[in-house]
Design a protein around this motif. Structure first.
Motif, PDB file in Angstrom:
ATOM      1  N   LEU A  24      -8.027  -1.289  -2.243  1.00  0.00           N
ATOM      2  CA  LEU A  24      -6.460  -2.146  -2.842  1.00  0.00           C
ATOM      3  C   LEU A  24      -6.380  -3.436  -2.225  1.00  0.00           C
ATOM      4  CD1 LEU A  24      -4.516   1.212  -2.787  1.00  0.00           C
ATOM      5  CD2 LEU A  24      -4.962  -0.187  -4.948  1.00  0.00           C
ATOM      6  N   SER A  25      -6.927  -3.696  -0.815  1.00  0.00           N
ATOM      7  CA  SER A  25      -6.641  -4.998  -0.393  1.00  0.00           C
ATOM      8  C   SER A  25      -7.512  -5.952  -1.171  1.00  0.00           C
ATOM      9  CB  SER A  25      -7.226  -5.197   1.153  1.00  0.00           C
ATOM     10  OG  SER A  25      -6.547  -4.047   1.718  1.00  0.00           O
ATOM     11  N   LEU A  84       0.858  -1.028  -0.022  1.00  0.00           N
ATOM     12  CA  LEU A  84       0.189  -0.032   0.078  1.00  0.00           C
ATOM     13  C   LEU A  84       0.839   1.320   0.030  1.00  0.00           C
ATOM     14  CD1 LEU A  84      -2.876  -1.347   2.522  1.00  0.00           C
ATOM     15  CD2 LEU A  84      -3.020  -0.956   0.094  1.00  0.00           C
ATOM     16  N   TYR A  85       2.105   1.159   0.683  1.00  0.00           N
ATOM     17  CA  TYR A  85       2.991   2.291   0.559  1.00  0.00           C
ATOM     18  C   TYR A  85       3.376   2.482  -0.672  1.00  0.00           C
ATOM     19  CZ  TYR A  85       6.889   5.117   2.015  1.00  0.00           C
ATOM     20  OH  TYR A  85       7.833   6.142   2.158  1.00  0.00           O
ATOM     21  N   GLU A 118      -4.076  -4.841 -11.281  1.00  0.00           N
ATOM     22  CA  GLU A 118      -4.444  -5.886 -12.315  1.00  0.00           C
ATOM     23  C   GLU A 118      -5.852  -6.440 -11.974  1.00  0.00           C
ATOM     24  OE1 GLU A 118      -2.174  -9.394 -11.237  1.00  0.00           O
ATOM     25  OE2 GLU A 118      -3.530 -10.620 -12.290  1.00  0.00           O
ATOM     26  N   HIS A 119      -6.446  -6.418 -10.871  1.00  0.00           N
ATOM     27  CA  HIS A 119      -7.853  -6.680 -10.834  1.00  0.00           C
ATOM     28  C   HIS A 119      -8.292  -5.574 -10.077  1.00  0.00           C
ATOM     29  CE1 HIS A 119      -6.934 -10.947 -10.628  1.00  0.00           C
ATOM     30  NE2 HIS A 119      -5.855 -10.854  -9.797  1.00  0.00           N
ATOM     31  N   HIS A 120      -9.807  -5.481 -10.570  1.00  0.00           N
ATOM     32  CA  HIS A 120     -10.815  -4.414 -10.480  1.00  0.00           C
ATOM     33  C   HIS A 120     -11.964  -4.886  -9.925  1.00  0.00           C
ATOM     34  CE1 HIS A 120     -11.888   0.203 -11.131  1.00  0.00           C
ATOM     35  NE2 HIS A 120     -12.974  -0.654 -10.397  1.00  0.00           N
ATOM     36  N   PRO A 121     -12.089  -5.423  -8.550  1.00  0.00           N
ATOM     37  CA  PRO A 121     -13.097  -5.966  -8.277  1.00  0.00           C
ATOM     38  C   PRO A 121     -14.498  -4.830  -8.441  1.00  0.00           C
ATOM     39  CG  PRO A 121     -11.597  -5.999  -6.538  1.00  0.00           C
ATOM     40  CD  PRO A 121     -11.311  -5.085  -7.690  1.00  0.00           C
ATOM     41  N   PHE A 163      -9.339   4.705  -7.307  1.00  0.00           N
ATOM     42  CA  PHE A 163      -7.954   4.221  -6.718  1.00  0.00           C
ATOM     43  C   PHE A 163      -7.577   3.188  -7.634  1.00  0.00           C
ATOM     44  CE2 PHE A 163      -9.049   5.981  -2.400  1.00  0.00           C
ATOM     45  CZ  PHE A 163      -7.851   6.868  -2.155  1.00  0.00           C
ATOM     46  N   LEU A 164      -8.465   2.371  -7.863  1.00  0.00           N
ATOM     47  CA  LEU A 164      -8.147   1.209  -8.606  1.00  0.00           C
ATOM     48  C   LEU A 164      -7.759   1.683 -10.136  1.00  0.00           C
ATOM     49  CD1 LEU A 164     -10.488  -1.596  -7.364  1.00  0.00           C
ATOM     50  CD2 LEU A 164      -8.223  -0.713  -6.343  1.00  0.00           C
TER      51      LEU A 164
END
Ligand code: ATP
Ligand code: MG
Length: 560
Positions: free
Chosen positions: A221-222, A109-110, A254-257, A247-248
């Motif tokens: 992000l998680s 995340l950092y 890579e993934h965008h839920p 954010f995504l």
């Protein structure tokens, strides 16, 4: 998990998933998560979310992670982490291979945050908390740009690094996303993404970090890091979805839920908010998070509610986008239906009145056989001792009564459950005129006789005085006396609606010996009285304490 029902209710979330699956949107993958913040115990509202997330993962042959969204170390504790794991398992779901912590992504995340800075999408802001609020604007007024918004990338990177290194005081700086201070959606007005917390110890990462990511930043992000496909959350996050997606998209993960919101469970006469339940616990209005009156999963477990009944409840209430308040009756019907089918029967006298059978031999004891369940023979039988002195419940006797009273009346007969027919011959009273003992006679020919062949008005329960075991019985009423305690505008503080009579303790009860070794949380039906289980904290071999799980029927008189 075969015991979990395979009924697949139709709802709008399934329609979305079905469409996504048909389009092969996520490569045929399906993945959810249940993301509690470990700052309290789980409640029945969380059960809805757990059953939904884990249930869908089972149905779509996917995965459901248990992920602790542990970004706020000031309010979080390991006690809560452990309790949440216990509760999810107890509800019937396995997560051991899919257990995650947002805190284990702190390094990633950092790195993402530095990427945002390098792209010109985040900046370090030195406004005080109060100034930040002022600059943010209101629902009707746009916000203003922070004077620090145009800091150079180089300076931002340097300052952010020093924030991490602990060079600055708590509250002195924030890392903020650079989005739009005039957005109609306040969540997009340059939200904070990192704050400084130098002196707190995080339950997972200890003192490794001086900065902590904000929930909205860490959460999406998680989800993306784990490869979640469908991120299900409650309606209050609807306005946060644009930020989730920002954010995504901005970080090109890579993934965008896909975030999908559904309505929270609100249950009448109680509250389903961790923050408010914390207040109930900390105000000592109850005896801890696992008090049997609490709407927490641990409280319900201690009270004797079966996990399967809670799952059934979550199934019945369904999943929609409409905010509503579910009647307590729905939950209680699920509990009763389950216990009626599964609980062995036993006898207990809650408010004892002594009965002496005059024509029964002094020292004799008979072991009578009683079925453990009226319909289910496979539950077997047990022995119930019968002797000359018994207890019946005070409310099962009247000196005089009309025909509607189908219990024991002076000079009349009644059947003792699983035993003989007795007649009341004499009533003994104390100096205040209160009935303290009945002298009765029994008819030895009535044991096991078909009730059709020997008609008496009613059947009452009893316990042999010599063999019965004293027990304390805790009877519960609603925790709140208002159906919507936390949304009632007439009181400033929802605790004003706490029901002062929600716990009543009966100290002179007598239970039949077979239940003395009951495992805690094992629920019996005490015939004609309701469902009861030994209390897991207070009951011991020498000091039996039972909780009344629920009454036999809905005897609750609606107060509103
Ligand atoms: P509270 O607002 O009660 O303190 P919370 O939402 O802060 O609860 P979390 O630990 O963040 O608690 O919740 C974990 C998950 O459970 C989230 O996805 C949240 O949306 C969901 N959840 C929380 N309360 C309810 C509820 N009453 N009904 C359905 N889902 C809920
Ligand atoms: Mg929350």
């Amino acid at each position: 998990m075969s015991e979990i029902t395979d009924i697949k209710p139709s709802n709008f979330i399934r329609h979305i998933i079905d469409a996504d699956m048909t389009e092969n949107k996520y490569g045929g993958r399906f993945q959810t998560r249940f993301p509690p913040e470990p700052n309290g115990y789980l409640h029945i509202g969380h059960a809805k979310s757990i059953c939904l997330n884990f249930g869908l993962a089972m149905d779509y042959k996917g995965l459901c992670n248990l992920r602790f969204d542990d970004t706020n170390p000031q309010k979080e504790e390991n006690e809560f982490v452990d309790a949440i794991k216990t509760d999810v398992n107890w509800l019937g779901f396995e997560f051991e291979k899919n257990l995650h912590y947002a805190s284990s992504y702190f390094e990633q995340l950092y790195i993402y945050a530095t990427q945002l800075i390098k792209q010109g999408d985040a900046y370090v802001c030195d406004l005080s908390a109060e100034e930040t609020r002022e600059y943010r604007g209101t629902l009707t007024d746009p916000g203003k740009n922070s004077p620090y918004r145009e800091r150079s990338i180089k300076e931002n990177l340097e300052l952010f690094k020093r924030m991490r290194e602990g060079d600055f005081e708590d509250g002195s700086r924030l890392l903020r996303a650079k989005i739009d201070m005039t957005s109609a959606n306040i969540n997009l007005r340059d939200p904070a993404i990192y704050r400084i917390r130098r002196d707190v110890v995080h339950h997972q990462t200890g003192t490794a970090w001086s900065i902590y990511p904000m929930y909205d930043y860490a959460h999406c992000l998680s989800d993306a890091i784990e490869g979640v496909t469908h991120s299900l959350c409650t309606l209050e996050f609807e306005d946060h979805r644009p930020l989730y997606d920002w954010f995504l998209r901005t970080l090109k993960t890579e993934h965008h839920p896909k975030q999908i919101e559904f309505s929270r469970l609100n249950l009448q006469y109680t509250i389903t908010s961790k923050r408010k339940l914390t207040k109930v616990v900390e105000g000592n209005f109850v005896d801890g998070w696992n008090d049997p009156r609490m709407p927490t999963i641990t409280g319900m477990r201690r009270r004797g509610y079966p996990a399967a009944a809670l799952r059934e409840f979550c199934l019945r209430i369904g999943v929609t986008k409409a905010d509503n308040s579910v009647e307590m009756d729905i939950l209680e019907s699920c509990i009763r239906e389950n216990l009626n089918e599964n609980s062995p029967r036993a006898m207990a006298v809650l408010d004892p009145l002594k009965v002496v059978i005059s024509n029964y031999p002094e020292d004799k004891t008979e072991q009578l056989t009683a079925p453990n369940h009226p319909q289910n023979e496979s539950m077997g039988t047990r022995e119930v001792p019968f002797s000359k002195t018994l207890y019946i419940d005070k409310s099962d006797f009247r000196e005089e009564a009309n025909n509607k009273f189908k219990r024991l009346v002076k000079d009349k007969e009644v059947r003792l459950r699983n035993a003989y027919v007795i007649r009341c011959d004499e009533v003994i009273k104390d100096e205040h005129g209160e009935v303290v003992e009945l002298r009765c006679s029994y008819d030895p020919a009535t044991l096991g006789v078909n009730p059709e062949d020997r008609k008496v008005k009613g059947v009452i329960h009893w316990v042999s005085a010599k063999h019965g075991i004293p027990a304390e019985i805790r009877v519960f009423d609603r925790l709140f006396s208002h159906p919507h305690p936390d949304t009632d505008k007439d009181v400033d503080d929802f605790t004003a609606h706490l029901n002062p009579d929600s716990l009543m303790t009966l100290t002179h009860s007598i239970v039949e010996p077979s239940v003395a070794k009951a495992a805690s949380n094992f629920v019996y039906q005490f015939e004609r009285e309701g469902y009861f289980c030994a209390d897991s904290e207070l009951s011991s071999a020498g000091n039996l304490v039972f909780n009344r799980t629920i009454t036999l029927r809905d005897t609750w008189v609606k107060k509103s």
